[in-house]
Write a protein that holds these residues in place. Structure first.
Motif, PDB file in Angstrom:
ATOM      1  N   ASP A 111      14.359  42.403  12.814  1.00 17.83           N
ATOM      2  CA  ASP A 111      13.751  41.321  13.580  1.00 17.83           C
ATOM      3  C   ASP A 111      14.559  40.043  13.347  1.00 17.83           C
ATOM      4  O   ASP A 111      15.510  40.034  12.566  1.00 17.83           O
ATOM      5  CB  ASP A 111      12.277  41.134  13.190  1.00 17.83           C
ATOM      6  N   PRO A 112      14.254  38.942  14.029  1.00 20.26           N
ATOM      7  CA  PRO A 112      15.055  37.711  13.887  1.00 20.26           C
ATOM      8  C   PRO A 112      15.189  37.214  12.470  1.00 20.26           C
ATOM      9  O   PRO A 112      16.164  36.548  12.125  1.00 20.26           O
ATOM     10  CB  PRO A 112      14.305  36.714  14.780  1.00 20.26           C
ATOM     11  N   SER A 113      14.227  37.573  11.617  1.00 19.72           N
ATOM     12  CA  SER A 113      14.305  37.094  10.227  1.00 19.72           C
ATOM     13  C   SER A 113      15.147  38.001   9.353  1.00 19.72           C
ATOM     14  O   SER A 113      15.359  37.714   8.178  1.00 19.72           O
ATOM     15  CB  SER A 113      12.893  36.998   9.633  1.00 19.72           C
ATOM     16  N   GLY A 114      15.639  39.131   9.935  1.00 20.05           N
ATOM     17  CA  GLY A 114      16.485  40.035   9.182  1.00 20.05           C
ATOM     18  C   GLY A 114      15.745  41.212   8.589  1.00 20.05           C
ATOM     19  O   GLY A 114      16.352  42.093   7.990  1.00 20.05           O
ATOM     20  N   ARG A 115      14.420  41.250   8.744  1.00 26.05           N
ATOM     21  CA  ARG A 115      13.645  42.365   8.201  1.00 26.05           C
ATOM     22  C   ARG A 115      13.571  43.496   9.221  1.00 26.05           C
ATOM     23  O   ARG A 115      13.686  43.276  10.417  1.00 26.05           O
ATOM     24  CB  ARG A 115      12.240  41.908   7.827  1.00 26.05           C
ATOM     25  N   THR A 116      13.360  44.689   8.714  1.00 27.23           N
ATOM     26  CA  THR A 116      13.215  45.837   9.618  1.00 27.23           C
ATOM     27  C   THR A 116      11.961  45.670  10.452  1.00 27.23           C
ATOM     28  O   THR A 116      10.873  45.397   9.925  1.00 27.23           O
ATOM     29  CB  THR A 116      13.128  47.140   8.813  1.00 27.23           C
ATOM     30  N   ASN A 117      12.112  45.835  11.714  1.00 24.29           N
ATOM     31  CA  ASN A 117      11.002  45.669  12.642  1.00 24.29           C
ATOM     32  C   ASN A 117      10.254  46.994  12.751  1.00 24.29           C
ATOM     33  O   ASN A 117      10.706  47.921  13.417  1.00 24.29           O
ATOM     34  CB  ASN A 117      11.526  45.227  14.010  1.00 24.29           C
ATOM     35  N   ASP A 118       9.113  47.096  12.086  1.00 21.55           N
ATOM     36  CA  ASP A 118       8.350  48.344  12.047  1.00 21.55           C
ATOM     37  C   ASP A 118       7.436  48.413  13.264  1.00 21.55           C
ATOM     38  O   ASP A 118       6.462  47.673  13.370  1.00 21.55           O
ATOM     39  CB  ASP A 118       7.522  48.404  10.755  1.00 21.55           C
TER      40      ASP A 118
END
Length: 945
Positions: free
Chosen positions: A863-870
């Protein structure tokens, strides 16, 4: 009045005008009022002719008296005068040439005028020759600059050359041989006519024409080649007018570029290349004299077949040149110059591609025709690969009809018994007569890549019928015909197509009969990065059908269009492990109200009739689940199914698959027709992470060594706002179609290939489109149904069964002939910035320890914050996923990593069996409704049609 006499005097009327008043030639006289004028013209023409006779030192009266003494013998030998009363001709001569008063004239000038008016009506305008350039020959080169084809108008295989580029000695040779007084006469050479007249009377065998070079140009280019008095009348008048409209140099240039000189060459330039392997500007005087001698009769004086005649004719031309001081004695040695070997151009492949070249040249370079001049077209085709693709498609189509029992044998391709008898009677023959006849036979389907074989023996014995056939290499093999009825129908010296079967163990080599199919197909190999068309097969055989189904046909793509919907989902932020329900769904028609709304509900179904419950996007695409795709459309792309359809349509138009979408839900299952070439370009874009190349067949077009068109190598369009990460996820999912899905039959190719099968309503169309790192291969099979019928491939004949078996031979050929096989590339640096790899359980889509039995490495977007988009449970809740009928999936579960043998794949190309079983994993397709056909004449991507 005798009809021959009418034609002779009508010809004399034309001759009289062009010689006595060339500026005032009339093409229409009044049959009553103008008789006296015509009589005066005939007398004037006769007087003019007598002067020509005087110049030639011939006593015309003595000649006629001699002819009259034996007029019966004379007229019987001259076919043109057969039936003519020479006494009438003699009376007419005295009337108009001696100006004797005749009590009764055999000449009815009214009839002469009527014939003359009819013959010269609507004469062509000689002024059109000014700056005329005759049709030329364009050369098409393949990707390695090897000659692929020549494009020319029939009877116009020429390369135009300027007169200044032809050596003076060569020009002089043609003038000496064909028209000694070319630079003195005004279109008609009276002296030449006299010589021809006398020669034909005294030697009635081989006739002399007496035509000037100007007359030959008029005949060849305007008035035609008919051997009639009408043509001669028109020829003389047009030649006279041509002399006033053009200079002598312009007439000679037209002549030297228009004349036929044998070896399939029109014009001096093509003849120089054909006979001597050099341009016209490099010809020697003797070489030019040989070509000049051929002008009189290219077949009669052919140096290949009649060298003695050619040598005699060469000596004559050189002698004429020496008499006119055009050449000295030392150079006038009548020794035949060295000729290059003549190999007639007989192309047997690439016909649909070359046709496409001509259409593309019109679009990209504005050339209405490639025969308007002589161009060099550097194309993109890989010739060996083109042959392999054509051969694979032809064999695959025939195999489909053979294995489905749809073949229909309608007789042999030819029978060569007459040729065999003629050759057998020639005592000089050193090879068997059947072999010579077979080698020289050109079959109707000259681009079919099977071998031709001739039936030598068809016997019946206790062990059954036995047929032996001979091949072009001289070998004799038994023929396998599949059917006793076919065996009984074959006769000695029938020619059929065969496919060679290799010897295996105790089984000897054999020839398997091949029957031309009625089913059609198309195949394309496209360079992913460049868009170069490396190979294009537009149908089974070009002579049988010129329709190019790669670019000129619109067919429903079926499930090969499904990747669009999944790409829209990935761009929306969903992940390959996102769950979607594979369960029944019914959608109301878009925009319908009242009774129409009640009738138009859409309820798709899966191919196997089974709903699998919650399923990941990856597994839904890999196994082509219709219900899951429809559910994704309704719940995963936007707030409503209608808005979801809009997202898919927008993407389809951005991918240049369509200019306009038909807004109805079956669109997502491939119900709207598409061109194969556009579908291939979309799959190439998937391989390129969104960069759609421009498919093209032409790299450059050159004229006189100067490039007048060059393809822009930067012609690439990005699809999906350059969302490279989504495209890579889709690419990985399509790789899984081979590893675990509907194309599992070629699982062994999955490390190197991604692709998708497709089948349409009632098995009418079968598709497979697959890509490697370097190329995309698209294959379609179906019936044309041009008669308005709807013939389908038959129940269960899916893309996996019909189109997929042709893919492997083509992609193997591409790896061998274009680019070596490599594992599919991982994500690009740009895509990897947005992706992360996680180990998941492909059964549930949930996390799984790396290295565990069913662990599968999946690519997830951040996602835009760099986390995996679950997004696993964004569409289907966790509770709904547990409630789904997962047991339905056990049928396919073994495809995720166990050690069971791969699904059987038919290896027909390695050696056919009599009735090989075609098996493949069933393609999960819906019976798609057929929308009404709409054709937009301004549709941008059909401009090449």
């Amino acid at each position: 009045m005798d009809s021959i006499l009418i034609k002779i005097f009508a010809t004399a009327l034309a001759f009289s005008q062009v010689t006595t008043r060339p500026d005032g030639v009339k093409t229409e006289f009044d049959a009553v009022r103008d008789r006296s004028e015509v009589a005066e013209l005939l007398s004037a023409g006769c007087a003019h002719m007598r002067k020509a006779f005087d110049i030639e030192d011939i006593n015309l009266d003595d000649l006629i008296a001699t002819a009259m003494d034996d007029k019966e013998a004379l007229s019987s030998e001259i076919k043109a005068l057969k039936g003519l009363k020479l006494a009438d001709l003699h009376v007419a001569y005295r009337q108009f040439c001696k100006v004797d008063k005749m009590e009764e004239s055999p000449v009815d000038l009214g009839q002469v005028i009527t014939f003359y008016n009819s013959a010269v009506k609507d004469l062509p305008d000689a002024v059109q020759f000014k700056h005329l350039r005759l049709p030329g020959t364009s050369v098409v080169l393949d990707s390695k600059s090897e000659r692929l084809a020549e494009i020319y108008v029939p009877n116009n295989r020429r390369i135009w050359v300027k007169l200044a580029d032809i050596p003076e000695a060569v020009r002089n040779a043609f003038v000496a041989a064909e028209d000694k007084r070319f630079f003195q006469h005004t279109g008609i050479d009276e002296r030449g006519l006299v010589r021809a007249f006398i020669g034909n009377f005294t030697h009635p065998g081989r006739p002399q024409g007496g035509s000037t070079i100007t007359q030959q140009v008029a005949k060849n280019l305007l008035v035609g080649n008919d051997i009639t008095y009408e043509r001669k009348l028109r020829e003389m008048i047009v030649a006279s007018r041509m002399e006033r409209a053009l200079t002598k140099a312009e007439i000679l240039e037209l002549y030297l570029n228009s004349i036929y000189l044998g070896r399939g060459a029109w014009g001096i330039e093509m003849a120089a290349r054909s006979y001597f392997g050099k341009p016209a500007k490099a010809l020697s005087a003797v070489e030019g004299a040989l070509l000049a001698g051929l002008a009189k009769g290219p077949n009669y004086f052919n140096p290949d077949h009649h060298p003695e005649r050619a040598r005699e004719r060469l000596a004559y031309v050189l002698g004429r040149m020496q008499d006119d001081t055009m050449i000295d004695a030392a150079a006038a040695q009548p020794v035949l110059p060295q000729l290059v070997e003549y190999r007639p151009t007989r192309r047997d492949f690439g016909f649909h591609f070359v046709d496409h070249i001509a259409r593309e040249a019109k679009v990209v370079a504005g050339l209405d025709t490639l025969t308007s001049s002589s161009y060099t077209v550097r194309s993109t085709v890989n010739s060996p690969l083109q042959r392999a693709v054509e051969a694979t498609l032809q064999e695959g189509l025939a195999r489909y009809e053979l294995n489905s029992g749809r073949y229909k044998f309608e007789g042999p391709e030819a029978n060569i018994s007459d040729a065999v008898r003629q050759i057998a009677a020639d005592l000089r023959a050193t090879e068997p007569a059947w072999l010579v006849a077979l080698k020289t036979t050109r079959l109707p389907l000259y681009d079919v890549h099977w071998e031709a074989a001739v039936v030598l023996e068809n016997t019946r014995g206790k062990r059954g019928d036995a047929i032996n056939v001979g091949l072009t290499d001289g070998s004799i093999l038994p023929l396998n015909t599949w059917s006793a009825a076919i065996r009984r129908g074959l006769k000695p010296y029938d020619v059929v197509y065969v496919q060679m079967g290799e010897a295996k163990g105790k089984q000897a080599a054999r020839a398997d009969l091949r029957i031309r199919p009625t089913v059609q197909g198309a195949a394309l190999v496209l360079g992913n990065e460049t868009g170069r068309i490396l190979a294009m097969a537009g149908g089974f055989s070009y002579p049988a059908s010129q329709l190019n189904r790669v670019v000129q046909s619109l067919r429903q793509p079926g499930s090969t269009l499904k990747p669009l919907t999944y790409l829209a989902a990935l761009r929306k932020g969903l992940q390959p492990n996102t769950l979607v329900m594979d369960e029944p769904i019914t959608l109301a028609p878009i925009g319908a109200t009242g009774s129409a709304r009640q009738r138009g509900f859409w309820s798709p179904r899966n191919y196997d009739g089974v709903a699998s419950g919650a399923i990941t996007l990856r597994r839904a695409l890999e196994n082509s689940r219709n219900l899951a795709t429809a559910q994704l459309l309704a719940t995963g792309l936007d707030d409503s199914a209608e808005q979801g359809l809009d997202r898919v349509c927008e993407l389809a138009m951005e991918a240049q698959l369509y200019k306009e979408c038909m807004r109805y839900y079956p669109f997502v299952l491939g119900a709207q027709t598409v061109r194969l070439i556009d579908l291939a370009a979309f799959y190439a874009a998937i391989a390129n992470e969104g960069a759609r190349p421009q498919p093209h067949a032409i790299e450059t077009i050159e004229q006189d060594g100067r490039a007048i068109y060059r393809h822009d190598p930067r012609a690439v369009d990005w699809i999906g706002s350059a969302d490279r990460a989504s495209f890579y996820q889709l690419k990985s999912m399509l790789q899984g179609v081979l590893a675990r899905g509907t194309a599992h039959a070629v699982k062994h190719l999955s490390p190197y290939v991604g692709g998708k099968t497709g089948t349409t309503d009632n098995w009418a169309d079968a598709w497979f489109v697959g890509f490697t790192n370097d190329v995309t291969v698209a294959i379609w099979v179906g019936y044309d149904n041009g008669d308005g019928g709807r013939r389908t491939l038959g129940r269960g004949q899916t893309g996996a069964k019909v189109a997929l078996p042709m893919f492997e031979p083509i992609v193997q050929a591409a790896w061998e002939l274009h680019a070596p096989r490599t594992a599919l590339n991982g994500p690009s640096r740009e895509a990897m910035h947005q992706l992360v790899t996680l180990s998941i359980d492909p059964y549930t889509g949930g996390p799984a320890p790396a290295g565990s039995g069913r662990a599968f490495t999946e690519y997830f977007k951040r996602d835009p914050s760099g986390r995996t988009n679950d997004t696993q449970f964004r569409i289907v809740s966790r509770a709904e996923s547990y409630a789904g009928p997962f047991q339905q999936w056990s049928y396919d579960n073994h495809r995720y990593g166990d050690n069971r043998p791969p699904f059987p794949f038919p290896t027909w190309r390695l050696g056919p069996r009599e009735y090989p079983s075609w098996r493949g994993y069933p393609d999960d397709e819906d019976r798609l409704p057929r929308p009404p056909l709409r054709v937009d004449p301004d549709y941008f991507w059909r401009r090449l049609n």
